[in-house]
Design a protein around this motif. Structure first.
Motif, PDB file in Angstrom:
ATOM      1  N   ALA A 297     111.413 123.261  54.856  1.00 18.77           N
ATOM      2  CA  ALA A 297     110.828 123.366  56.164  1.00 18.77           C
ATOM      3  C   ALA A 297     112.089 122.246  56.650  1.00 18.77           C
ATOM      4  N   PHE A 298     112.479 121.072  56.193  1.00 17.51           N
ATOM      5  CA  PHE A 298     112.994 120.475  56.613  1.00 17.51           C
ATOM      6  C   PHE A 298     114.442 121.365  57.031  1.00 17.51           C
ATOM      7  N   VAL A 299     114.489 122.449  56.244  1.00 25.70           N
ATOM      8  CA  VAL A 299     116.292 122.417  56.125  1.00 25.70           C
ATOM      9  C   VAL A 299     116.215 123.795  57.937  1.00 25.70           C
ATOM     10  N   VAL A 300     115.108 124.672  57.654  1.00 24.27           N
ATOM     11  CA  VAL A 300     114.632 125.004  58.502  1.00 24.27           C
ATOM     12  C   VAL A 300     115.705 124.212  59.784  1.00 24.27           C
ATOM     13  N   ALA A 301     114.295 123.807  60.111  1.00 23.88           N
ATOM     14  CA  ALA A 301     114.206 122.773  61.119  1.00 23.88           C
ATOM     15  C   ALA A 301     115.751 121.854  61.838  1.00 23.88           C
ATOM     16  N   THR A 302     116.623 121.984  61.238  1.00 24.50           N
ATOM     17  CA  THR A 302     118.386 121.278  61.364  1.00 24.50           C
ATOM     18  C   THR A 302     118.959 123.114  61.673  1.00 24.50           C
ATOM     19  N   LEU A 303     118.647 123.558  61.311  1.00 26.16           N
ATOM     20  CA  LEU A 303     119.260 124.681  61.183  1.00 26.16           C
ATOM     21  C   LEU A 303     118.495 125.523  62.654  1.00 26.16           C
ATOM     22  N   ALA A 304     117.828 125.506  62.956  1.00 25.45           N
ATOM     23  CA  ALA A 304     117.321 125.986  64.548  1.00 25.45           C
ATOM     24  C   ALA A 304     118.138 124.838  65.692  1.00 25.45           C
ATOM     25  N   PHE A 305     117.739 123.603  65.142  1.00 22.39           N
ATOM     26  CA  PHE A 305     118.483 122.863  66.500  1.00 22.39           C
ATOM     27  C   PHE A 305     120.009 122.614  66.256  1.00 22.39           C
ATOM     28  N   ALA A 306     120.001 123.423  65.608  1.00 29.88           N
ATOM     29  CA  ALA A 306     122.054 124.255  65.598  1.00 29.88           C
ATOM     30  C   ALA A 306     122.076 125.329  65.845  1.00 29.88           C
ATOM     31  N   LEU A 307     121.114 125.924  66.082  1.00 30.90           N
ATOM     32  CA  LEU A 307     121.493 127.572  67.275  1.00 30.90           C
ATOM     33  C   LEU A 307     120.833 127.443  68.236  1.00 30.90           C
ATOM     34  N   ALA A 308     120.116 126.274  68.372  1.00 27.26           N
ATOM     35  CA  ALA A 308     119.860 126.195  70.254  1.00 27.26           C
ATOM     36  C   ALA A 308     121.055 124.895  70.766  1.00 27.26           C
ATOM     37  N   GLY A 309     121.513 124.509  69.821  1.00 22.34           N
ATOM     38  CA  GLY A 309     123.051 123.774  70.373  1.00 22.34           C
ATOM     39  C   GLY A 309     124.016 124.615  71.013  1.00 22.34           C
ATOM     40  N   PHE A 310     124.112 125.947  69.888  1.00 22.61           N
ATOM     41  CA  PHE A 310     125.151 126.454  69.972  1.00 22.61           C
ATOM     42  C   PHE A 310     125.227 127.652  70.956  1.00 22.61           C
ATOM     43  N   GLY A 311     123.490 128.522  71.410  1.00 22.10           N
ATOM     44  CA  GLY A 311     123.073 129.394  72.295  1.00 22.10           C
ATOM     45  C   GLY A 311     122.219 128.435  73.664  1.00 22.10           C
ATOM     46  N   GLY A 312     123.299 127.514  73.645  1.00 18.98           N
ATOM     47  CA  GLY A 312     122.702 126.732  74.807  1.00 18.98           C
ATOM     48  C   GLY A 312     122.312 127.677  76.405  1.00 18.98           C
ATOM     49  N   HIS A 313     123.834 128.708  76.419  1.00 22.40           N
ATOM     50  CA  HIS A 313     123.695 129.328  77.304  1.00 22.40           C
ATOM     51  C   HIS A 313     123.007 130.199  77.691  1.00 22.40           C
ATOM     52  N   SER A 314     122.101 130.584  76.413  1.00 20.79           N
ATOM     53  CA  SER A 314     121.093 132.217  76.374  1.00 20.79           C
ATOM     54  C   SER A 314     120.030 131.929  76.395  1.00 20.79           C
ATOM     55  N   VAL A 315     119.156 132.208  76.709  1.00 17.70           N
ATOM     56  CA  VAL A 315     117.300 131.474  76.847  1.00 17.70           C
ATOM     57  C   VAL A 315     116.691 132.051  76.148  1.00 17.70           C
ATOM     58  N   VAL A 316     117.012 133.045  75.499  1.00 17.13           N
ATOM     59  CA  VAL A 316     116.628 133.714  74.209  1.00 17.13           C
ATOM     60  C   VAL A 316     116.802 133.157  73.264  1.00 17.13           C
ATOM     61  N   LEU A 317     118.101 132.624  72.520  1.00 18.62           N
ATOM     62  CA  LEU A 317     118.412 131.976  71.366  1.00 18.62           C
ATOM     63  C   LEU A 317     117.897 130.496  71.396  1.00 18.62           C
ATOM     64  N   ILE A 318     117.367 130.116  72.735  1.00 19.37           N
ATOM     65  CA  ILE A 318     116.869 128.094  73.201  1.00 19.37           C
ATOM     66  C   ILE A 318     115.390 129.041  72.761  1.00 19.37           C
ATOM     67  N   ALA A 319     114.355 130.388  73.016  1.00 19.01           N
ATOM     68  CA  ALA A 319     113.484 130.096  72.965  1.00 19.01           C
ATOM     69  C   ALA A 319     113.407 130.427  71.367  1.00 19.01           C
ATOM     70  N   LEU A 320     113.730 131.530  70.780  1.00 17.36           N
ATOM     71  CA  LEU A 320     113.802 131.715  69.235  1.00 17.36           C
ATOM     72  C   LEU A 320     113.843 129.852  68.340  1.00 17.36           C
ATOM     73  N   ALA A 321     115.152 129.495  68.798  1.00 16.24           N
ATOM     74  CA  ALA A 321     114.735 128.002  68.454  1.00 16.24           C
ATOM     75  C   ALA A 321     113.302 127.197  68.169  1.00 16.24           C
ATOM     76  N   ALA A 322     112.810 127.851  69.821  1.00 14.80           N
ATOM     77  CA  ALA A 322     111.754 126.514  70.070  1.00 14.80           C
ATOM     78  C   ALA A 322     110.894 127.220  69.052  1.00 14.80           C
ATOM     79  N   ILE A 323     110.889 128.792  69.148  1.00 17.76           N
ATOM     80  CA  ILE A 323     109.445 129.331  67.701  1.00 17.76           C
ATOM     81  C   ILE A 323     109.282 128.831  66.190  1.00 17.76           C
ATOM     82  N   VAL A 324     110.953 128.606  66.482  1.00 19.14           N
ATOM     83  CA  VAL A 324     111.218 128.351  64.538  1.00 19.14           C
ATOM     84  C   VAL A 324     110.650 126.716  64.412  1.00 19.14           C
ATOM     85  N   ILE A 325     111.821 125.287  65.427  1.00 20.93           N
ATOM     86  CA  ILE A 325     110.877 124.157  65.135  1.00 20.93           C
ATOM     87  C   ILE A 325     109.435 123.691  64.941  1.00 20.93           C
TER      88      ILE A 325
END
Length: 414
Positions: A297-325
């Motif tokens: 869970a710790f690893v997954v949360a860390t990667l989810a924030f990385a996804l949110a950072g790299f996907g800051g231009h896409s609401v879909v990627l931010i939403a996916l990161a939100a679900i995973v977090i």
């Protein structure tokens, strides 16, 4: 004999028991009740602009409403939740919900901002009912199914946190901000009656005086290293969660996406999908997988924030990161409670008080720090902070086995 055998409701036949030892209708009621009560902490967040206009205060002053509600909750965690071990729980829940109802009515009818602040402080303190119901559910369940039962109840609590902002935005837009508080007051009144009728009686687990109960809560943190460890794990995870949800609205309403406040509330619905993981987390806990799943869970949360950072231009990627977090946070919370509740069955309310106090303290720090970091360095820096918190917890997690081995070796050498 199961842990629930001495607290069965005599008005309900034993055949209504589910395979996990608690009737499904009762688990559902406890989940709904937990979600409805904790939602009281978050209804005001989307209303701050409206309240600022109504009471002619600055935005910063209006923000004190959220702070004071959270302060009330911490007060309730420290001074009211431990009473769950000292008093009969059904009576305690009834009294707290009655006070919550009256406080929310006062908030809905407030004619001045100080009146609204006081009402919110009181409603925040008594909304800790959820933190009495969760250990109550744990006490009803047999050992082999405790994780699943707690997981189902906690899924309701965390869904309430995530959906409260959406519901508040929609209701205030349709009927005004006062209806948000008055509507919640009506729900609390109905809930008080429903729980009074449904909850089985439960005898207090301790007879020590109240001030000794409070003192023993502090002593439990020193006595049980696992309580402190799981509390720090969850403080880091809820800090990351709060940092994300406090600042994502700035991103969505900004020049990149142009969301309305209602749009932000609707976006919060995606986070509710994370609640689906709670029963699974309870199942993993029952199978003895607490430690490995915690690390994942710790690893997954860390990667989810990385996804949110790299996907800051896409609401879909931010939403996916939100679900995973949200899934990662819920997983560690269920695993943590499963661990904590096994430390001392006679002190579950006090254990939960200490654990959740650390949990919400981390959330408060994460929310404030997230806002500061976002305004200093934008979304990219915020996601770095969000990733750092679960990654720090992961590093601390790696010491868990070594500490156990050292403790065991010391014991054997005596």
């Amino acid at each position: 004999m199961s842990a629930s055998s001495d607290v069965q409701n005599p008005r309900r036949p034993a055949t209504t028991k589910a395979p996990h030892g608690v009737p499904g209708w009762l688990v559902a009621l406890l989940a709904v009740a937990s979600g409805m009560t904790v939602a009281n902490l978050y209804y005001a967040q989307p209303l701050l602009s409206s309240l600022s206009d109504v009471f002619h205060t600055s935005t910063a002053t209006a923000g004190a409403l959220i702070t004071l509600t959270q302060v009330g909750y911490v007060i309730g965690m420290l001074f009211l939740v431990p009473l769950g071990d000292r008093l009969e729980k059904r009576n305690l829940v009834t009294v707290l919900l009655t006070v919550t109802t009256l406080a929310l009515v006062a908030a809905g009818l407030a004619t001045s901002f100080p009146m609204l602040l006081i009402a919110s402080l009181v409603s925040g303190a008594t909304s800790v009912v959820a933190q009495i119901l969760v250990p109550f559910a744990a006490g009803l369940a047999p050992d082999h199914a405790r994780g699943r039962v707690v997981g189902r109840v906690m899924s309701g609590l965390l869904t309430g946190i995530l959906l409260s902002r959406t519901l508040s935005s929609l209701v205030s837009d349709l009927a005004g901000w006062r209806v948000v508080f008055l509507g919640s007051a009506a729900l609390m009144a109905v809930l008080a009656v429903a729980l009074r009728a449904a909850l089985p009686r439960s005898a207090p687990t301790t007879t020590i005086p109240y001030h000794h109960v409070l003192r023993s809560t502090v002593r439990l943190v020193r006595t049980h290293p696992a309580l402190l460890r799981r509390g720090l794990y969850q403080a880091a995870m809820f800090g990351a969660f709060s940092a994300f949800w406090t600042t994502v609205s700035f991103v969505l309403t900004g020049p990149r996406f142009h969301y309305s406040p209602i749009g932000v509330g609707v976006f919060a619905l995606v986070g509710a999908a994370g609640a689906a993981i709670a029963p699974l987390a309870g199942h993993w806990a029952d199978r003895g997988l607490v430690r490995p799943v915690t690390g994942v869970a710790f690893v997954v949360a860390t990667l989810a924030f990385a996804l949110a950072g790299f996907g800051g231009h896409s609401v879909v990627l931010i939403a996916l990161a939100a679900i995973v977090i949200d899934m990662a946070v819920q997983t560690t919370l269920i695993l943590g409670q499963h661990t904590v509740y096994q430390l001392d069955p006679a002190a579950r309310a006090r254990l939960n008080s200490a654990f959740i106090a650390m949990f919400f303290a981390g959330g408060a720090v994460g929310s404030q720090l997230g806002s500061v970091v976002y305004h200093a360095g934008g979304w990219a820096l915020l996601t770095v902070l969000g990733a750092a918190l679960p990654f720090g917890a992961l590093l601390y997690w790696t010491t868990e086995r070594r500490r156990r081995a050292a403790t065991k070796q010391g014991t054997e050498s005596r």
